[in-house]
Design an enzyme around this catalytic site. Structure first.
Site, PDB file in Angstrom:
ATOM      1  N   ASP A  88       0.885  -1.373  -0.196  1.00 30.56           N
ATOM      2  CA  ASP A  88      -0.157  -0.093  -0.112  1.00 30.56           C
ATOM      3  C   ASP A  88       0.818   1.185   0.066  1.00 30.56           C
ATOM      4  OD1 ASP A  88      -2.722   0.935   0.289  1.00 30.56           O
ATOM      5  OD2 ASP A  88      -1.808   2.061   1.938  1.00 30.56           O
ATOM      6  N   ASP A 470      15.541 -33.637 -50.634  1.00 31.06           N
ATOM      7  CA  ASP A 470      15.388 -34.308 -49.507  1.00 31.06           C
ATOM      8  C   ASP A 470      15.109 -35.711 -49.983  1.00 31.06           C
ATOM      9  OD1 ASP A 470      15.106 -35.184 -46.800  1.00 31.06           O
ATOM     10  OD2 ASP A 470      14.494 -33.121 -46.182  1.00 31.06           O
ATOM     11  N   GLY A 496      15.610 -37.386 -53.277  1.00 33.65           N
ATOM     12  CA  GLY A 496      17.012 -38.185 -53.586  1.00 33.65           C
ATOM     13  C   GLY A 496      17.542 -38.121 -52.260  1.00 33.65           C
ATOM     14  N   ASP A 497      18.797 -39.045 -52.204  1.00 35.83           N
ATOM     15  CA  ASP A 497      19.628 -39.177 -51.180  1.00 35.83           C
ATOM     16  C   ASP A 497      21.014 -38.299 -51.283  1.00 35.83           C
ATOM     17  OD1 ASP A 497      21.565 -40.174 -49.113  1.00 35.83           O
ATOM     18  OD2 ASP A 497      20.607 -42.151 -49.177  1.00 35.83           O
ATOM     19  N   PHE A 498      21.296 -37.495 -50.180  1.00 38.23           N
ATOM     20  CA  PHE A 498      22.475 -36.568 -50.715  1.00 38.23           C
ATOM     21  C   PHE A 498      23.674 -37.314 -50.687  1.00 38.23           C
ATOM     22  CE2 PHE A 498      20.912 -34.125 -46.681  1.00 38.23           C
ATOM     23  CZ  PHE A 498      21.820 -35.299 -45.879  1.00 38.23           C
ATOM     24  N   ARG A 513      21.039 -27.520 -40.102  1.00 31.18           N
ATOM     25  CA  ARG A 513      20.802 -28.371 -39.133  1.00 31.18           C
ATOM     26  C   ARG A 513      21.050 -29.805 -39.770  1.00 31.18           C
ATOM     27  NH1 ARG A 513      17.812 -25.931 -34.955  1.00 31.18           N
ATOM     28  NH2 ARG A 513      17.586 -27.981 -34.015  1.00 31.18           N
TER      29      ARG A 513
END
Ligand SMILES: Cc1cn([C@H]2C[C@H](O)[C@@H](COP(=O)(O)OP(=O)(O)OP(=O)(O)O)O2)c(=O)[nH]c1=O
Length: 592
Positions: A88, A470, A496-498, A513
């Protein structure tokens, strides 16, 4: 930031601020305190003449405000909060107590009294510790006050009325707000400024130290004498506090501290002097407890608490429980934890989302991290539960795990895609604009998942064509993450597969990432493939294959900046100076 170990002492308690004052709320939140706000219904009508001093009146009013809230909450929930704070603020001049003005004329009377003179502002504070047992509520009150002197300039009638007409005086003691327009009326202040604004934060923190970290008896230097008993050479702060306004000895039970000094590990040395105690490890205790906060957040997300409250909040615990099909008692507790974590707000009308929760924790919305939370709950949580065996056995142990059921791996993939999509939507713009990529006309986002980053790159750079590369089983689900008929310009998806397939041609490759997921030899292999495919960019610096050192700084950079993307191109990436940039021996630029 939390001023540990002071404010931190209250972090794991259910704290309630029994005040409607937005100033008090702001001061305490900015200090890092987590609390609920339950305005008091106590009518401020105590007989001022019955108090020996103005501050005794302010303290009593603060106490009554807090007691009213504590007992109301106890009656309602049969469970009181751990701590209730009441305050207060009054202004006094010439023995007169000024509170909030009743109307403009009253404000004028008050401000005219203060005009050109010095007055006192007192804030009385009550900290009530509650303990409910067998339906009984025990309360332990600690109270104090703070005084600040404020001097007004000589002010003209016109100025006073202009100020009154601004409306600012009406909800403030003495009819002015020093923190806003009213600051113009004030010539000087002696004492704690925040005390005038409604809450003496500094004194409050000192009280918390007295309550929660009283110096141990053996920490106080003692003088030994052959013939007389040992005497404390310094007053122990907690003992001193007992003589202070109402911080009685009963508070000693708070937080497991007894008023008596616990027996320390080291006794006094032969001279009677004692080594300093180690600092209280509150950060460590927070770390030990941290998983509980994560799990509470995960659980509230999974039960769609934030969705329900976004659509229909504020709601009482019983209504939330019905909607999420859970027990009332369990739901109430989960909701209170979410309040303490700053995810929900609690008012008289019930629980509601904070803006943060509505934006990021409800399942729909462009900034939703719901999928990211679900992934952590269902996947990362389990993986981290196995951390010990991963450390003991090394990564080979994970590689040797049995193949999982394909339907489960499909679900897991979708979960992962949702997590990455949510996170990337949030970060894509920052990654896309971290470097000036306007000179490039073709880019390939390797492992680009739903295309959230690629979409932002295409949007940001009108000349850039972006390919998302991807796995086929990922590309197959992309459309479910975008509105029906979504056909972005200059953006296409290639399955595709890198590690196996030819990489699409581009001047610029984006690895966001990705690298942290692989062992060094695989990273080497992938970056070599990228380097071979990379087309000359507009500012060609190198030719031939770069010497792709496994320990390239870019990889370390990624670990430091886990949400950033890695951009690799055979050209000059001009970027803001604060960004990392490393150049390897053959001139390829690595930027993370
Ligand atoms: C003197 C002064 C007071 N004030 C405010 C602080 C308090 O909010 C208010 C004094 O009234 P209080 O009765 O202390 O508090 P309140 O009614 O705002 O809230 P509650 O009773 O629910 O706790 O005046 C300022 O904001 N600035 C100032 O310069």
């Amino acid at each position: 930031m939390v001023l540990s170990p002071v404010i931190g002492k209250l972090l794991h308690k259910r704290v309630v601020l029994a005040s409607a004052s937005p100033r008090r709320r702001e001061i305490l939140s900015q200090a890092g305190l987590r609390f609920e706000v339950v305005p008091s219904r106590f009518k401020e009508k105590l007989d001022k003449a019955a108090f020996p001093t103005p501050y005794a009146y302010a303290i009593e009013t603060a106490k009554q405000k807090a007691l009213e809230v504590a007992s109301r909450m106890h009656q309602k929930d049969l469970r009181a909060p751990d701590v209730v704070i009441g305050a207060d603020t009054i202004v006094t001049i010439g023995g007169l107590i000024l509170e909030k003005p009743a109307d403009k004329q009253d404000a004028y009377r008050m401000l005219s009294r203060l005009n050109g003179k010095e007055h006192s502002v007192f804030t009385g504070v009550a900290i009530i510790h509650c303990c409910s047992e067998d339906g009984q509520l025990d309360m332990d009150v600690c109270e104090f006050h703070e005084e600040t002197m404020v001097k007004f300039s000589e002010l003209s009638e016109d100025l006073l009325w202009e100020y009154i007409d601004s409306g600012e005086p009406m909800d403030k003691a003495g009819g002015y707000g020093i923190q806003a327009l009213g600051g113009m009326l004030v010539e000087c202040v002696r004492g704690d400024f925040l005390n005038v604004v409604g809450f003496p934060l500094n004194h409050f923190c000192k009280k918390l130290v007295e309550l929660y970290c009283p110096p141990r008896r053996e920490d106080v230097q003692r003088v030994k004498h052959e013939s007389i008993p040992a005497v404390d050479t310094f007053e122990i702060a907690s003992d001193a506090a007992q003589g202070d306004e109402g911080c009685g000895p009963s508070r000693a039970g708070v937080d497991g501290h007894s008023g008596q000094a616990p027996a320390g590990p080291q006794g006094p040395d032969t001279n009677g002097l004692v080594e300093n105690p180690p600092p209280f490890p509150s950060d460590l205790l927070d770390l030990i407890d941290g998983f509980k906060a994560s799990k509470a957040l995960f659980t509230a997300c999974k039960l769609k608490v934030f969705d329900v409250l976004k659509e229909e909040g504020p709601l009482k615990a019983v209504d939330v429980a019905r909607k999420i099909n859970a027990s009332v008692c369990g739901t109430g507790r989960l909701l209170d934890v979410c309040v303490a974590l700053g995810l929900l707000e609690k008012t008289d009308t019930g629980y509601g989302n904070t803006r943060l929760a509505s934006r990021h924790l409800a399942s729909e919305g462009a900034c939703s991290l719901h999928g990211f939370v679900a992934y952590h709950d269902e996947h990362a949580w389990t993986v981290f539960t196995d951390l010990e065996s991963a450390v003991r056995q090394g990564p080979q142990a994970a590689a040797g795990r049995p193949e999982e059921d394909p339907s489960q791996s499909r679900d897991r993939r979708l979960r992962f895609m949702r997590a990455m999509h949510g996170l990337t939507q949030l970060t894509a713009r920052q990654v896309a604009t971290a470097f000036d990529l306007s000179r490039f006309t073709s880019a390939c986002d390797l492992g680009g998942c739903t295309g959230a980053l690629a979409r932002e790159l295409a949007r940001e750079y009108p000349r850039l064509k972006v390919t998302v590369f991807d796995l086929p089983e990922v590309i197959e689900h992309v459309s479910s993450f975008h509105p029906e008929g979504w056909q972005p310009e200059r953006l296409h998806f290639v399955p595709g597969d890198f590690f196996k397939d030819d990489l699409p041609d581009a001047q610029l490759y984006v690895l966001s990432r990705i690298l942290h997921d692989w062992a060094d030899d695989r990273v080497h292999e992938l970056l070599s493939r990228v380097s071979r495919s990379c087309k000359p960019g507009p500012f060609l610096r190198c030719s031939g294959e770069a010497d792709l050192s496994i320990d390239c700084p870019a990889k370390a950079g990624l670990q430091l900046l886990p949400t950033a993307g890695l951009v690799l191109g055979n050209g000059d990436l001009s970027e803001p100076p604060h960004r990392r940039r490393e150049t390897d021996t053959k001139g390829t630029q690595w930027s993370a």
